[in-house]
Design a protein around this motif. Structure first.
Motif, short mmCIF file in Angstrom:
data_model
loop_
_atom_site.label_atom_id
_atom_site.label_comp_id
_atom_site.label_asym_id
_atom_site.label_seq_id
_atom_site.Cartn_x
_atom_site.Cartn_y
_atom_site.Cartn_z
N GLU A 104 0.82 -1.21 0.00
CA GLU A 104 0.00 0.00 0.00
C GLU A 104 0.86 1.26 0.00
N LEU A 105 2.12 1.14 0.37
CA LEU A 105 2.98 2.30 0.53
C LEU A 105 3.42 2.86 -0.82
N PRO A 106 3.61 4.18 -0.92
CA PRO A 106 4.23 4.75 -2.13
C PRO A 106 5.58 4.09 -2.38
N ILE A 107 5.98 3.99 -3.63
CA ILE A 107 7.19 3.25 -3.98
C ILE A 107 8.43 3.76 -3.25
N ASP A 108 8.59 5.09 -3.17
CA ASP A 108 9.78 5.63 -2.51
C ASP A 108 9.80 5.31 -1.03
N VAL A 109 8.62 5.25 -0.43
CA VAL A 109 8.52 4.92 1.01
C VAL A 109 8.87 3.46 1.22
N ARG A 110 8.33 2.59 0.38
CA ARG A 110 8.63 1.17 0.50
C ARG A 110 10.11 0.89 0.29
N LYS A 111 10.73 1.56 -0.67
CA LYS A 111 12.17 1.37 -0.90
C LYS A 111 12.98 1.82 0.31
N PHE A 112 12.55 2.88 0.95
CA PHE A 112 13.25 3.40 2.12
C PHE A 112 13.26 2.37 3.24
N PHE A 113 12.09 1.82 3.57
CA PHE A 113 12.02 0.84 4.66
C PHE A 113 12.69 -0.47 4.27
N ASP A 114 12.53 -0.89 3.03
CA ASP A 114 13.17 -2.13 2.58
C ASP A 114 14.69 -2.00 2.64
N TYR A 115 15.20 -0.83 2.33
CA TYR A 115 16.64 -0.59 2.41
C TYR A 115 17.15 -0.85 3.82
N ILE A 116 16.41 -0.35 4.80
CA ILE A 116 16.81 -0.54 6.20
C ILE A 116 16.79 -2.02 6.57
N LEU A 117 15.72 -2.70 6.20
CA LEU A 117 15.58 -4.11 6.58
C LEU A 117 16.59 -4.99 5.85
#
Length: 269
Positions: A104-117
């Motif tokens: 559901e997250l905007p692509i840039d937001v999802r990439k940000f959190f995925d980068y951390i994980l």
């Protein structure tokens, strides 16, 4: 924007340290246009629940864009119990719930959190640690944050499902006035004053930059104070700010009648 750079910029409080329920008594939000700092996002969500017509957002810290988006889409998608488990109990580290909403997250937001994980980090590292059942600060009811009430949470959820994700101006209060091009009824500046490196008299003069964007009956929430006995409190009074005494965010088993104070500046007519 570079994920690593934003991640290192600064952490965010997961919930407000102001009693926002009292704002509905101090200010009339019904069908009003609001300008608000993002912070934890709770000013935005509360303004919606109080009936605001429109809300423009700003914050100097770009990390809030991602945490605010995560909260926005979590409330829009998760059950009340799931949201509290994600944001309160696990402090964002329940990855099963993150995975449930990530699409559901905007692509840039999802990439940000995925980068951390992907790089072995925890989402909880993005937030300041706040104990929601602290003997000093107690959020564990709707007495501070309105959507902590189960019924109100679902009201907010339905509101969020009908509106787009809002735009955020990543600007300081020093610079925001140069991009505004409309007028507002209410401006919520939280406790930004504490970070501006100016005295109260200078702050009042500085706020003239924003008074010109207020409608005739408009008001600026200029500062939030937790302690009455102090030089800062007296300076706001002596410089003509309106003070409202409200129920405090603080509560202990021995004392429940602490008071906080909200200072406002109204447009002279």
């Amino acid at each position: 924007m570079n994920c690593k750079k934003v991640y290192e910029y600064g952490r965010v409080y997961p919930f407000t340290n102001e009693n926002l329920m009292e704002y509905s008594r101090i200010y009339d939000f019904k069908d009003k246009d609001v300008l608000s700092v993002v912070g934890s996002g709770d000013q935005y969500f509360s303004s919606l629940l109080f009936g605001a017509r429109s809300i423009q957002l700003f914050d100097i810290n770009p990390t809030v864009n991602y945490l605010f988006a995560l909260k926005f889409f979590s409330i829009r998608s998760l059950s009340y119990e799931e949201f509290k488990r994600f944001f309160v109990n696990s402090k964002l580290d329940d990855i099963s719930l993150y995975n449930k909403i990530k699409k559901e997250l905007p692509i840039d937001v999802r990439k940000f959190f995925d980068y951390i994980l992907i790089n072995g980090g925890k989402l909880s590292s993005l937030i300041f640690s706040v104990s929601l059942n602290s003997s000093i600060i107690n959020y564990n009811s709707n007495r501070v944050v309105p959507y902590f009430d189960r019924e109100t949470y679902y009201i907010l959820q339905e509101i969020l499902r009908k509106i787009p994700f809002p735009k955020i101006h990543n600007l300081s209060l020093n610079d925001l006035c140069f991009v505004l091009n409309e007028s507002f009824d209410i401006m919520l500046f939280s406790n930004i004053f504490l970070h501006l490196n100016m005295d109260v008299k200078s702050y009042k003069e500085f706020l003239k930059n924003y008074l010109k964007f207020l409608k005739l009956s408009g008001v600026i929430q200029a500062n939030y104070v937790w302690i009455k006995n102090g030089e800062l409190f007296s300076e706001f009074i002596s410089n003509g700010f309106v003070c409202d005494e409200i129920s405090s965010i603080r509560i202990t088993s021995e004392k429940t009648d602490f008071k906080d104070y909200v200072f406002s500046l109204k447009k002279a007519v």
